[in-house]
Design an enzyme around this catalytic site. Structure first.
Site, PDB file in Angstrom:
ATOM      1  N   HIS A  11       0.830  -1.239  -0.015  1.00  0.00           N
ATOM      2  CA  HIS A  11       0.092   0.094   0.144  1.00  0.00           C
ATOM      3  C   HIS A  11       0.847   1.437  -0.031  1.00  0.00           C
ATOM      4  CE1 HIS A  11      -3.386  -2.222   0.507  1.00  0.00           C
ATOM      5  NE2 HIS A  11      -3.283  -2.768   1.617  1.00  0.00           N
TER       6      HIS A  11
ATOM      7  N   ASP B 163      -3.560 -10.731  -1.950  1.00  0.00           N
ATOM      8  CA  ASP B 163      -4.050 -10.146  -0.610  1.00  0.00           C
ATOM      9  C   ASP B 163      -5.656  -9.776  -0.846  1.00  0.00           C
ATOM     10  OD1 ASP B 163      -4.132  -7.891   1.324  1.00  0.00           O
ATOM     11  OD2 ASP B 163      -2.304  -8.550   1.905  1.00  0.00           O
TER      12      ASP B 163
END
Length: 393
Positions: free
Chosen positions: A131, A167
């Site tokens: 991220h 993920d």
């Protein structure tokens, strides 16, 4: 190319700790390596455990802004530094620059091992912090180690790198880093952004329209997707686009937070479904790029019952000696969990009895998952010369 496998590990990687009850607790890494060792996975003849060194500025600035690096250095003494730090998701902690640089160095080391031919596969379970953006921390991630490793590979002359993100959260940072670069295909299979952070990863995000259209593929799944449905969706999209792209090397982010007990998300996979996803990626690496495969960790907040089992299966799969799912977990490992005072009941076996059979996607069935599959196929498949409506593609 060597058929050996590199596992990047050093206890210093446990220093990436955000304190208190933060979900990304390094105990999950320690328990994983202890379980892998207890089950003999780390004693494979093919496997070498390598200690990383911190990534230097020359590597980090392949992805991150130099001013951001300086902000990370200053954060422990300037708490209001900004850049996404000092938040509940990304609290400031001592030596955070060094800890994040070490994880990044680990992922670059994994890439170097595979690139040089010293290892056919390499794994860094501490990595996969997908991220982090160019100039800010996000979603528990300070430096984007996967993006840095890919950028390093590009500098070595690779023209087609595939990044596949398993993920439960969209791999937004890696997608953003390469959204304008047709040499990198980013594929993310995740929970719908309508219900989960970071709120991106819609199928219509397909790469920069002017520079790299078709370089991003996003498969957003509805809440509650289980093993069979997840695998049905994966096989309906991922192998086709990878085969069309013909990668020279594959990087996989293996976050295991799609688990049904994960406290931060709403998919319903078991460790058996996750093990099946690792096997599928392993097979694709051998089919498409002579086995050149880098596997990174990522999310996963079931610190006791999910992460250690899932990533022990990952290391075993990468090593070429997968574990029998019925394998019993050593009593010594379970006792260690109890001694640490962790709240979760330690598991007894490497399986949860999950059903990993599935029916392949076709045009005659419609479910919530099938609608997600078709939306992705229609958004992305034409850029690869594939027919969205043809199950053979």
């Amino acid at each position: 190319m060597s058929d050996s496998v590199a596992v990047v590990w050093d206890d210093a990687l446990l220093g990436y700790t955000m304190g208190g009850d933060h979900p990304l607790h390094p105990v999950r890494l320690d328990l994983t390596m202890r379980l892998a060792d207890g089950l003999g996975v780390l004693r494979s003849d093919r496997l070498r455990v390598l200690a990383p060194t911190p990534a230097g500025e020359d590597l980090l600035t392949l992805v991150h802004d130099p001013l951001y690096l300086e902000a990370v250095r200053q954060a422990p003494v300037v708490p209001d530094i900004g850049h996404g730090m000092g938040t509940p998701d990304n609290p400031i902690f001592p030596d955070m620059y060094d800890a994040a640089a070490l994880i990044t160095g680990g992922s670059v080391l994994a890439a170097q091992q595979v690139h040089s031919g010293a290892a056919q596969h390499a794994v860094n379970i501490s990595g996969g912090l997908h991220h982090a953006m160019r100039d800010r921390a996000s979603g528990f991630c300070v430096f984007n180690d996967g993006a840095v490793a890919i950028a390093w590979l590009l500098e070595q002359g690779y023209e087609r790198i595939a990044y596949v993100d398993l993920d439960v959260h969209h791999g937004d940072g890696v997608q953003a880093a390469f959204y304008e670069d047709p040499r990198v295909l980013t594929v993310s299979i995740h929970q719908t952004p309508l219900t989960l952070f970071p709120g991106t990863g819609y199928p219509e995000e397909t790469g920069d329209p002017d520079k790299a259209l078709g370089s991003a593929v996003n498969l957003a799944l509805p809440n509650g997707t289980d093993d069979s449905s997840w695998l049905r969706a994966f096989t309906a999209v991922v192998p086709s686009v990878l085969r069309a792209f013909q990668p020279q090397i594959i990087v996989t982010q293996c976050g295991c937070d799609a688990h049904h007990e994960d406290p931060l998300a709403d998919l319903a996979l078991t460790v058996d479904g996750q093990r099946a996803s690792y096997k599928a990626m392993h097979e694709l690496a051998h089919q498409l790029c002579d086995g050149r495969w880098i596997a990174l960790g990522g999310g996963g907040y079931g610190l006791v019952r999910c992460v250690p089992r899932a990533w022990t299966h990952l290391i075993a799969e990468v090593s070429g000696s997968p574990l029998d799912p019925a394998t019993e977990i050593p009593e010594s490992w379970r006792e260690d969990v109890l001694r640490r005072g962790l709240r979760a009941r330690p598991p007894t076996h490497m399986t949860e009895g999950g059903y990993t059979g599935f029916s392949r996607w076709d045009t005659f069935t419609e479910s919530r998952v099938d609608r997600a599959i078709m939306r992705t196929r229609r958004a992305s498949f034409p850029y690869f010369g594939l027919d969205p409506d043809d199950p053979r593609d």
